[in-house]
Design an enzyme around this catalytic site. Structure first.
Site, PDB file in Angstrom:
ATOM      1  N   CYS A 192       0.875  -1.173   0.000  1.00  0.00           N
ATOM      2  CA  CYS A 192       0.000   0.000   0.000  1.00  0.00           C
ATOM      3  C   CYS A 192       0.911   1.220   0.000  1.00  0.00           C
ATOM      4  O   CYS A 192       2.067   1.127  -0.409  1.00  0.00           O
ATOM      5  CB  CYS A 192      -0.942  -0.022   1.201  1.00  0.00           C
ATOM      6  SG  CYS A 192      -0.102   0.028   2.791  1.00  0.00           S
ATOM      7  N   MET A 193       0.446   2.347   0.474  1.00  0.00           N
ATOM      8  CA  MET A 193       1.259   3.559   0.436  1.00  0.00           C
ATOM      9  C   MET A 193       2.508   3.448   1.304  1.00  0.00           C
ATOM     10  O   MET A 193       3.568   3.952   0.953  1.00  0.00           O
ATOM     11  CB  MET A 193       0.427   4.769   0.887  1.00  0.00           C
ATOM     12  CG  MET A 193      -0.657   5.165  -0.092  1.00  0.00           C
ATOM     13  SD  MET A 193      -1.634   6.566   0.500  1.00  0.00           S
ATOM     14  CE  MET A 193      -0.384   7.859   0.517  1.00  0.00           C
TER      15      MET A 193
END
Length: 457
Positions: free
Chosen positions: A27-28
């Site tokens: 994810c980020m």
């Protein structure tokens, strides 16, 4: 060997090698891994890796926080190190993953967190568009101020007009995007999801009268779209099982469209409109009348909600507030929860004698100030215990002030911390920045007073 490749190699070794990988993604800020054999995992060594700022397990997934930007690079490097056999293993393990998820006890998950995660999966892909929209709107607000932009050039109105189009485009097609993503998440045809959203948003609806009332294009916003697309996916999958293969491709989309769209116009869109009105007006009323208390509760409890997964249910509320009123008073309040972590981490940095902890904090503080708090939360405050509680209390102080001052933003979600100031409505920017500073100070003071057990090396 560069740092990214070195970290990717070390993580691969720590998780038991490529043959132990069932699923690898990012994810980020996190490298997310599911493994086939938990015994081959060396968590103690993985947690001590220089580039790993924190660790958390959600269900069967091990998540290693390496920071924004770094997560995608590390996963790409890990994939480049795979010899090819794991790709087959990952593909073949789909049934195992589904079975493991069905059997796994969600130790840290709250009831309904799985359903709420699906809801979040509809909106999370839209975050880049929301960020761009919010920042462009903030830039427009700055350029409109003579004290900042100076004397207006001749073509200035045209420039602002173009920027306004750039910043508002996501909202013009919001329902379509949500319809496509919802169909993907619910297991239906994405094009059909977009079609259902397009039907609900069609301006031609205003020309049609039903039961004595003119229909309202876009009524119910994303709530109506979610309801209709969920029904569409259910109908489509049932017809796929019932219809003969020779005619399924032709009749399925036809019947699905006619049945779903009819029920949408008569039942689901009015229902979505009612729910949307309740959400938008209810949230605004609670913040407006609740003032200090509501702000403190919302911000103080937000991070515990994040840990349980229940925060994902707030995503449609953010969207509805902006669609209904053009601004979102909820996001600045919740943003203070992450800001409190910055203050708590600063106190830990000044008190701790642990060299590794100091290094982690120094690396995580800049991104924490920019609104990405996961490295601070999972790498610093949460493992230490008391600083996490102190940070939540600091966030409650800031949330109370932001609510009392009625600070609002023009963005739905995706930005937090200092960058959120660019999206705050005119006249409230300094109040937001003041609340940010006070929240950092409150998190710092609470942590300093409560203390913590300084970990040994």
């Amino acid at each position: 060997m560069d740092k990214t490749t070195a970290l990717a190699t070390q993580i691969l070794a720590g998780i038991g090698g490529e043959g132990n990988i069932l699923r690898l993604e990012n994810c980020m800020t996190r490298v997310r891994v599911e493994v086939s054999d938990e015994q081959r995992l060396d968590l103690a060594a993985l947690k001590q890796l220089p580039g790993v700022k924190g660790y958390i397990k959600q269900g069967e997934q091990h998540q290693f926080i390496v920071g924004p930007g770094a997560a995608a690079k590390v996963v790409d490097a890990m994939r480049s190190l795979l010899t090819g056999a794991p790709a087959v293993a990952v593909a073949a393990a789909g049934d195992n993953i589904a079975r493991n998820k069905a059997q796994a006890k969600q130790k840290y998950a709250a009831p309904m967190s799985g359903a709420l995660k699906k809801l979040a999966d509809v909106f999370i892909p839209l975050i880049p568009a929301f960020i761009a929209s919010g920042l462009i709107t903030g830039i427009i607000n700055l350029l409109k101020r003579p004290d900042i932009a100076g004397e207006l050039p001749v073509n200035y109105p045209n420039v602002l007009g173009l920027l306004a189009i750039f910043g508002s485009a996501v909202f013009a097609i919001m329902n379509i995007l949500v319809g496509v993503n919802a169909a993907r998440v619910f297991g239906g045809s994405q094009a059909m999801g977009g079609v259902m959203a397009g039907i609900l948003s069609s301006p031609a609806l205003a020309q049609i009268t039903l039961f004595g009332e003119a229909l309202q294009p876009g009524r119910g916003g994303v709530i109506a779209v979610l309801l209709v697309v969920a029904l569409m996916c259910w109908v489509e999958k049932r017809l796929r099982n019932w219809l003969p293969e020779s005619i399924e491709l032709i009749l399925n989309p036809l019947i699905t469209t006619l049945v779903t769209a009819s029920l949408a116009i008569v039942i689901l869109q009015p229902l979505g409109g009612y729910i949307s009105d309740v959400i938008a007006h209810g949230a605004n009323l609670a913040i407006d009348k609740g003032g200090l208390l509501v702000g403190a509760v919302l911000s103080g409890l937000f991070l515990p909600l994040v840990l349980s997964g229940l925060h994902q249910g707030l995503v449609p509320i953010h969207v509805e507030l902006v669609q209904a009123h053009g601004s979102n008073p909820l996001l600045p309040i919740l943003a203070m929860a992450g800001v409190g972590q910055v203050g708590a981490a600063l106190a830990v940095l000044m008190k701790t004698r642990n060299a590794r902890l100091k290094k982690v904090i120094k690396g995580a503080l800049p991104v924490g100030i920019l609104g990405i708090g996961e490295p601070l939360i999972f790498g610093v405050t949460l493992p230490l215990g008391k600083p996490f509680i102190a940070a939540c209390l600091g966030g409650a102080v800031g949330g109370a002030l932001i609510s009392y001052w009625k600070v609002a933003t023009v963005i739905t979600f995706g930005i937090s911390g200092l960058p959120l100031a660019l999206t705050i409505v005119s006249g409230k920017v300094m109040l937001y920045l003041t609340g940010l500073v006070i929240t950092i100070a409150a998190g710092f003071i609470f942590t300093w007073i409560m203390g913590f057990n300084d970990p040994e090396e």
